[in-house]
Design an enzyme around this catalytic site. Sequence first.
Site, short mmCIF file in Angstrom:
data_model
loop_
_atom_site.label_atom_id
_atom_site.label_comp_id
_atom_site.label_asym_id
_atom_site.label_seq_id
_atom_site.Cartn_x
_atom_site.Cartn_y
_atom_site.Cartn_z
N HIS A 172 0.84 -1.20 0.00
CA HIS A 172 0.00 0.00 0.00
C HIS A 172 0.88 1.26 0.00
O HIS A 172 0.58 2.23 -0.68
CB HIS A 172 -0.92 0.01 1.23
CG HIS A 172 -1.91 -1.13 1.22
ND1 HIS A 172 -3.25 -0.95 0.99
CD2 HIS A 172 -1.74 -2.47 1.38
CE1 HIS A 172 -3.87 -2.13 1.03
NE2 HIS A 172 -2.97 -3.05 1.27
N ASP A 213 -6.44 5.38 2.06
CA ASP A 213 -6.61 3.99 1.67
C ASP A 213 -8.00 3.53 2.11
O ASP A 213 -8.49 3.98 3.15
CB ASP A 213 -5.54 3.16 2.40
CG ASP A 213 -5.09 1.96 1.60
OD1 ASP A 213 -5.97 1.20 1.15
OD2 ASP A 213 -3.87 1.77 1.44
#
Length: 493
Positions: free
Chosen positions: A40, A146
């Site tokens: 990520h 995110d």
Amino acid sequence: MPIHRIRAADARGIQKYMSSLIAAEPQPHAVLVPVPAQGHITPFLRLATLLLARRFHVTFVLTEYNARRLARSRGHEWAAAAGPSFSVETIPDGLPPPPSDKQDVTQDVPAVALSVRSTCLGPFRDLMARLGRAPDVPPVTSIVSDGGMGFTVDEDFDVPVFFFFTHSACGGWSYLHYPDLISRGYTPLKDESFLTNGYLDTPIDWIPGLENLRLRDFPTFVRTTDPDDVMLNLIVRRATVDAPRCAGLILNTFAALEGPVLAAIRSKYPNLYAIGPLPSSPVSSSLWKVEVDCLRWLDAQPDASVLHVNFGSITVVTKSQLKEFAWGLARSGHRFLWAVRPDLLRDGDAAAIVKEMAAKVGDRGAVVGWCDQQRVLAHPATAAFLSHCGWNSTLESVVEGRPVVCWPFFAEQQTNCRYLCATWRIGVEISGEVTQEEVERCVRTVMADEELKRRAAEWKEKARDATGPGGSSTTDLDRLVVSLMQTSKRSVS
Ligand code: UDP
């Protein structure tokens, strides 16, 4: 007028509009909040680089744990190369400090996912307040969060919050359908026997945009018998509460690769930006020290002769799986470069086992701890990739035109594997339990099959087109930049 001309004209219009905005507005400031994991942090840093190039100020929010890891792997000044408009801030992840011998390991996924979701809002609120008072940074104009950091939409921070799902569109859309899979009774499973009695082969053909999927191709958190399973519930909350609150969805994919899925997502989330494949960032975000010697080893190999083997940053294998892979590679007769992460084996020294095997095959095999994977995949000596099908690895393979031997481990890697093999047709899956015979078969296929190589080369071209001038991802990035510069939540388009 041909479609590509209309697109080019649109793109020019958007660019003109952006230039006028840039000239008129103070520096926009995006706060980027990745899930605290390598897969990520990397795409978020890639996005940060693109925004910095468009005059944004970027605040990059890391957990304290990962900030310490980055300082160890890259040095304390790792972020300086990104320039003065890039600043790093940290928040605690809410977990107890790791023991001294576990300072550099991937954190347990459900534990960290639950902890950040339930404890990070307070520290994030304090950070936003601090940024609001800071005299040396421009006012925050947007948050790019995110999807797994849904605390960012728990409270109104008075700026739009965009969600960046760092996985594939097919994986992301599958996650967004978890509530339907539950309400239709597919999950939780009735009992453990459903894992092996053929039930996972049930076709799931009622989700618009998704092709050829069986229950086993859905992100693996449906494979639970526990209605209170942490990941199952976090994902349902993301689909039902968090995602509907975001101002727009960003995906690291491109229209030619996932067109039908993107169209389906767009029908529910009209502010959708497919901006991938994101280019590598000049600033490395590796949480492990990168070993560069393997590039010299590759230099000494013939063109298109090496299989790269890499299971990413989270996958953990058993000793018996490791040995089957090792002997399968040995039996294949092909050259290989295997990245064996220090924590690839939960208990034991994976590198020692692999090195012992590699010694037996002489200089046909090389072993490294952690490499610059994108550079390895781009190297002319590399022919193909044996991968766990993490989305970054999958896209990096597409970008470099390498066919893939797929061994999905968990999460939406199963979905990516299905698309690699059945839709994009550049993958061969190691099916069932890993055996050396199956590894040998798949490696030989992927190294020899000219059709796989031809299709991989075609996808490489399409990826390049998407991010080139007038390409679909370039146009979406331009739109995203405009949206991120609009400070009012209501004006997002
Ligand atoms: N990676 C790397 N070197 C390695 C292993 C992995 O640079 O030796 C990078 C890889 O290029 C990718 C990321 O780590 O960008 C892994 O992300 P992915 O989504 O593929 O898998 P995950 O680690 O999340 O399972």
